[in-house]
Each structure stands twice: as structure tokens, then as C-alpha cells.
Design a protein around this motif. Structure first.
Motif, PDB file in Angstrom:
ATOM      1  N   ALA A  47      -8.750 -20.089 -35.916  1.00 37.83           N
ATOM      2  CA  ALA A  47      -8.124 -18.885 -35.363  1.00 37.83           C
ATOM      3  C   ALA A  47      -7.596 -19.169 -33.957  1.00 37.83           C
ATOM      4  CB  ALA A  47      -9.125 -17.731 -35.340  1.00 37.83           C
ATOM      5  N   GLU A  48      -8.371 -19.890 -33.183  1.00 37.84           N
ATOM      6  CA  GLU A  48      -7.951 -20.245 -31.827  1.00 37.84           C
ATOM      7  C   GLU A  48      -6.686 -21.109 -31.866  1.00 37.84           C
ATOM      8  OE1 GLU A  48      -9.788 -23.039 -28.368  1.00 37.84           O
ATOM      9  OE2 GLU A  48     -11.157 -21.575 -29.253  1.00 37.84           O
ATOM     10  N   SER A  49      -6.643 -22.043 -32.795  1.00 35.92           N
ATOM     11  CA  SER A  49      -5.468 -22.906 -32.926  1.00 35.92           C
ATOM     12  C   SER A  49      -4.221 -22.099 -33.299  1.00 35.92           C
ATOM     13  CB  SER A  49      -5.713 -23.988 -33.983  1.00 35.92           C
ATOM     14  OG  SER A  49      -6.704 -24.883 -33.541  1.00 35.92           O
ATOM     15  N   LEU A  50      -4.396 -21.130 -34.171  1.00 35.32           N
ATOM     16  CA  LEU A  50      -3.253 -20.282 -34.532  1.00 35.32           C
ATOM     17  C   LEU A  50      -2.799 -19.453 -33.339  1.00 35.32           C
ATOM     18  CD1 LEU A  50      -3.904 -19.015 -38.162  1.00 35.32           C
ATOM     19  CD2 LEU A  50      -2.104 -20.518 -37.351  1.00 35.32           C
ATOM     20  N   GLY A  51      -3.743 -19.004 -32.536  1.00 33.27           N
ATOM     21  CA  GLY A  51      -3.383 -18.278 -31.323  1.00 33.27           C
ATOM     22  C   GLY A  51      -2.560 -19.150 -30.387  1.00 33.27           C
ATOM     23  N   GLU A  52      -2.957 -20.393 -30.261  1.00 38.06           N
ATOM     24  CA  GLU A  52      -2.225 -21.347 -29.428  1.00 38.06           C
ATOM     25  C   GLU A  52      -0.827 -21.611 -30.007  1.00 38.06           C
ATOM     26  OE1 GLU A  52      -1.794 -24.007 -26.143  1.00 38.06           O
ATOM     27  OE2 GLU A  52      -3.216 -22.404 -26.547  1.00 38.06           O
ATOM     28  N   ALA A  53      -0.745 -21.755 -31.316  1.00 37.90           N
ATOM     29  CA  ALA A  53       0.560 -21.960 -31.954  1.00 37.90           C
ATOM     30  C   ALA A  53       1.462 -20.746 -31.711  1.00 37.90           C
ATOM     31  CB  ALA A  53       0.388 -22.202 -33.454  1.00 37.90           C
ATOM     32  N   SER A  54       0.909 -19.558 -31.824  1.00 34.64           N
ATOM     33  CA  SER A  54       1.692 -18.343 -31.582  1.00 34.64           C
ATOM     34  C   SER A  54       2.169 -18.281 -30.138  1.00 34.64           C
ATOM     35  CB  SER A  54       0.880 -17.097 -31.932  1.00 34.64           C
ATOM     36  OG  SER A  54       0.680 -17.024 -33.328  1.00 34.64           O
ATOM     37  N   LYS A  55       1.328 -18.725 -29.230  1.00 31.38           N
ATOM     38  CA  LYS A  55       1.723 -18.766 -27.816  1.00 31.38           C
ATOM     39  C   LYS A  55       2.970 -19.621 -27.642  1.00 31.38           C
ATOM     40  CE  LYS A  55       0.478 -21.232 -23.812  1.00 31.38           C
ATOM     41  NZ  LYS A  55      -0.430 -22.202 -23.255  1.00 31.38           N
ATOM     42  N   TRP A  56       2.992 -20.783 -28.267  1.00 27.00           N
ATOM     43  CA  TRP A  56       4.140 -21.678 -28.145  1.00 27.00           C
ATOM     44  C   TRP A  56       5.365 -21.125 -28.863  1.00 27.00           C
ATOM     45  CZ3 TRP A  56       4.637 -24.649 -24.322  1.00 27.00           C
ATOM     46  CH2 TRP A  56       3.525 -25.204 -23.714  1.00 27.00           C
ATOM     47  N   LEU A  57       5.139 -20.437 -29.954  1.00 24.62           N
ATOM     48  CA  LEU A  57       6.268 -19.802 -30.650  1.00 24.62           C
ATOM     49  C   LEU A  57       6.876 -18.704 -29.777  1.00 24.62           C
ATOM     50  CD1 LEU A  57       4.826 -19.660 -34.259  1.00 24.62           C
ATOM     51  CD2 LEU A  57       6.745 -21.071 -33.468  1.00 24.62           C
ATOM     52  N   ARG A  58       6.036 -17.954 -29.069  1.00 24.67           N
ATOM     53  CA  ARG A  58       6.549 -16.928 -28.141  1.00 24.67           C
ATOM     54  C   ARG A  58       7.349 -17.581 -27.017  1.00 24.67           C
ATOM     55  NH1 ARG A  58       1.359 -15.008 -29.065  1.00 24.67           N
ATOM     56  NH2 ARG A  58       1.345 -13.189 -30.416  1.00 24.67           N
ATOM     57  N   GLU A  59       6.859 -18.728 -26.554  1.00 24.63           N
ATOM     58  CA  GLU A  59       7.608 -19.459 -25.532  1.00 24.63           C
ATOM     59  C   GLU A  59       8.960 -19.912 -26.073  1.00 24.63           C
ATOM     60  OE1 GLU A  59       6.918 -20.013 -22.256  1.00 24.63           O
ATOM     61  OE2 GLU A  59       5.214 -18.669 -22.535  1.00 24.63           O
ATOM     62  N   ALA A  60       8.984 -20.314 -27.326  1.00 21.38           N
ATOM     63  CA  ALA A  60      10.263 -20.709 -27.944  1.00 21.38           C
ATOM     64  C   ALA A  60      11.220 -19.518 -27.983  1.00 21.38           C
ATOM     65  CB  ALA A  60      10.025 -21.260 -29.360  1.00 21.38           C
ATOM     66  N   LEU A  61      10.706 -18.342 -28.288  1.00 19.12           N
ATOM     67  CA  LEU A  61      11.557 -17.147 -28.275  1.00 19.12           C
ATOM     68  C   LEU A  61      12.122 -16.874 -26.889  1.00 19.12           C
ATOM     69  CD1 LEU A  61       9.750 -14.514 -30.534  1.00 19.12           C
ATOM     70  CD2 LEU A  61      11.890 -15.719 -30.995  1.00 19.12           C
ATOM     71  N   LYS A  62      11.293 -17.028 -25.876  1.00 24.65           N
ATOM     72  CA  LYS A  62      11.757 -16.824 -24.505  1.00 24.65           C
ATOM     73  C   LYS A  62      12.874 -17.804 -24.148  1.00 24.65           C
ATOM     74  CE  LYS A  62       7.351 -15.196 -22.660  1.00 24.65           C
ATOM     75  NZ  LYS A  62       6.244 -15.525 -21.746  1.00 24.65           N
ATOM     76  N   ALA A  63      12.793 -19.009 -24.697  1.00 21.15           N
ATOM     77  CA  ALA A  63      13.791 -20.033 -24.392  1.00 21.15           C
ATOM     78  C   ALA A  63      15.180 -19.663 -24.910  1.00 21.15           C
ATOM     79  CB  ALA A  63      13.343 -21.383 -24.956  1.00 21.15           C
TER      80      ALA A  63
END
Length: 66
Positions: A47-63
Motif C-alpha cells: 500500500a505504501e508503494s502504491l502511495g509513492e507511485a501515485s505521488k509520482w504520477l501526480r508529479e507527472a500531471l503537474k509537469a
């Protein structure tokens, strides 16, 4: 693939990850109730790993806006 299609996919992946993350945490609690501490810990880590993956996906959206 268009920019909008890619952006939509990333948004979908975030939502999908969060659904799985919540389920992993629910099942981690169930595993703990069953006395399966090792299983519970690994589900929590997943679950923690998925949270981290989602964090990076959100960063990709910001980009997209940079």
C-alpha cells in the motif's frame, strides 16, 4: 497518443492505485486479525508503494503545466 489521452491515463492510474491501496490496507487489517503479521506487514508495504507511485504520477500531471 495525444497529450490529453496521456493525461487521462495518468489520472486513471492514480485513481486505480488509490482504490488498490485502500483495499490493501483493509486486507492488512484482516490479516492482522487472523494473526498473519507477516502478511499484514507486506500488504501495508505494498500500500505504501502504491502511495509513492501515485505521488509520482501526480508529479507527472503537474509537469504538463510546466
Amino acid at each position: 497518443m495525444s497529450r490529453e489521452r496521456l493525461k487521462g491515463l495518468i489520472e486513471h492510474w492514480i485513481e486505480h492505485n488509490e482504490e488498490h491501496r485502500a483495499r490493501f490496507l483493509e486486507e492488512a487489517e484482516e490479516a492482522e486479525r487472523l494473526g498473519l503479521e507477516a502478511v499484514s506487514e507486506r500488504l501495508r508495504r505494498a500500500a505504501e508503494s502504491l502511495g509513492e507511485a501515485s505521488k509520482w504520477l501526480r508529479e507527472a500531471l503537474k509537469a504538463f503545466n510546466q
